[in-house]
Design a protein around this motif. Structure first.
Motif, PDB file in Angstrom:
ATOM      1  N   VAL A  85      12.597  -3.966   1.134  1.00 24.29           N
ATOM      2  CA  VAL A  85      11.906  -2.681   1.068  1.00 24.29           C
ATOM      3  C   VAL A  85      10.429  -2.985   0.841  1.00 24.29           C
ATOM      4  O   VAL A  85      10.078  -3.836   0.017  1.00 24.29           O
ATOM      5  CB  VAL A  85      12.493  -1.745  -0.026  1.00 24.29           C
ATOM      6  CG1 VAL A  85      12.421  -2.356  -1.415  1.00 24.29           C
ATOM      7  CG2 VAL A  85      11.822  -0.380   0.001  1.00 24.29           C
ATOM      8  N   ASN A  86       9.577  -2.317   1.626  1.00 29.77           N
ATOM      9  CA  ASN A  86       8.139  -2.567   1.586  1.00 29.77           C
ATOM     10  C   ASN A  86       7.377  -1.247   1.548  1.00 29.77           C
ATOM     11  O   ASN A  86       7.812  -0.257   2.133  1.00 29.77           O
ATOM     12  CB  ASN A  86       7.678  -3.304   2.864  1.00 29.77           C
ATOM     13  CG  ASN A  86       8.463  -4.556   3.147  1.00 29.77           C
ATOM     14  OD1 ASN A  86       8.760  -5.321   2.250  1.00 29.77           O
ATOM     15  ND2 ASN A  86       8.790  -4.777   4.409  1.00 29.77           N
ATOM     16  N   ILE A  87       6.222  -1.260   0.879  1.00 26.05           N
ATOM     17  CA  ILE A  87       5.236  -0.182   1.012  1.00 26.05           C
ATOM     18  C   ILE A  87       3.891  -0.868   1.193  1.00 26.05           C
ATOM     19  O   ILE A  87       3.514  -1.730   0.391  1.00 26.05           O
ATOM     20  CB  ILE A  87       5.179   0.746  -0.223  1.00 26.05           C
ATOM     21  CG1 ILE A  87       6.494   1.484  -0.426  1.00 26.05           C
ATOM     22  CG2 ILE A  87       4.025   1.755  -0.067  1.00 26.05           C
ATOM     23  CD1 ILE A  87       6.528   2.383  -1.662  1.00 26.05           C
ATOM     24  N   ASP A  88       3.166  -0.497   2.251  1.00 26.67           N
ATOM     25  CA  ASP A  88       1.847  -1.074   2.497  1.00 26.67           C
ATOM     26  C   ASP A  88       0.821  -0.484   1.540  1.00 26.67           C
ATOM     27  O   ASP A  88       0.857   0.714   1.245  1.00 26.67           O
ATOM     28  CB  ASP A  88       1.397  -0.799   3.939  1.00 26.67           C
ATOM     29  CG  ASP A  88       2.242  -1.549   4.951  1.00 26.67           C
ATOM     30  OD1 ASP A  88       2.763  -2.629   4.616  1.00 26.67           O
ATOM     31  OD2 ASP A  88       2.379  -1.051   6.083  1.00 26.67           O
ATOM     32  N   ALA A  89      -0.112  -1.332   1.105  1.00 23.99           N
ATOM     33  CA  ALA A  89      -1.168  -0.879   0.196  1.00 23.99           C
ATOM     34  C   ALA A  89      -2.175   0.011   0.914  1.00 23.99           C
ATOM     35  O   ALA A  89      -2.735   0.928   0.325  1.00 23.99           O
ATOM     36  CB  ALA A  89      -1.886  -2.073  -0.417  1.00 23.99           C
TER      37      ALA A  89
END
Length: 194
Positions: A85-89
């Protein structure tokens, strides 16, 4: 905001941590499965060598840069990656996830994404977006379960697969500015040739 010290997160069933070089074979299992990768822009990985490069470029190299949150989803029982799971800055603060087929339909991605969203909110990320191919409504169901709201649909020539895809864009505002809608995907569509 300092994303280089992204903390390990725990939920009831999961440990969310950075990928390490020891996770090469687990990462290969996730990203080589054709069904898991059907609705992702890249092609399934074909070899351990490809997986090694993917691990280095997509995860290990980014941990020293302010690129946001890039987590391996692990069960607490064995601490082996079963997904990510990823969230871009950077805008549009895109949420992305994937999970081995054997663990589908158990609420694992929702549980993991909720923990990462909570951390992003705590760290001052103002909002997150997520998109899904209209042919993949199950991914949209995850977005709805997370509390994200549908905003609009748009078409994109998806690379490197080079296929025209219609996406649905969901958003969750984390800073109370509930009227905000990220329009970048829509504007990108309007500016495409043809």
């Amino acid at each position: 905001m300092d994303f280089t010290n992204t903390p390990t997160l725990e939920t009831e069933r999961l440990l969310l941590r950075r990928f390490t070089e020891n996770d090469l074979y687990a990462l290969f299992a996730i990203h080589s499965d054709k069904e898991v990768n059907t609705y992702l822009p890249w092609f399934p990985l074909q070899s351990i060598e490809e997986a090694s490069l993917f691990l280095k470029e997509r995860y290990l190299d980014t941990y020293s840069q302010p690129y946001g949150y890039r987590y391996a989803i692990c069960l607490k029982s064995d601490n082996l990656p079963i997904g990510y799971v990823n969230i871009d800055a950077n805008e549009p603060h895109d949420l992305g996830y994937g999970l081995l087929k054997a663990f589908w339909r158990n609420g694992i991605v929702t549980e993991a994404a909720n923990a990462v969203i909570h951390q992003a909110k705590k760290d001052g990320i103002p909002y997150i977006t997520a998109t899904h191919d209209i042919k993949n409504p199950r991914s949209g169901n995850v977005m709805k379960r997370l509390g994200m709201l549908y905003q609009y649909s748009y078409k994109e020539q998806w690379q490197p697969k080079d296929i025209l895809t219609t996406f649905r864009m969901y958003q969750m505002n984390l800073d109370g500015q509930n009227e905000r809608v990220y329009k970048g995907y829509m504007e990108q569509t309007l500016n495409q040739p043809g």
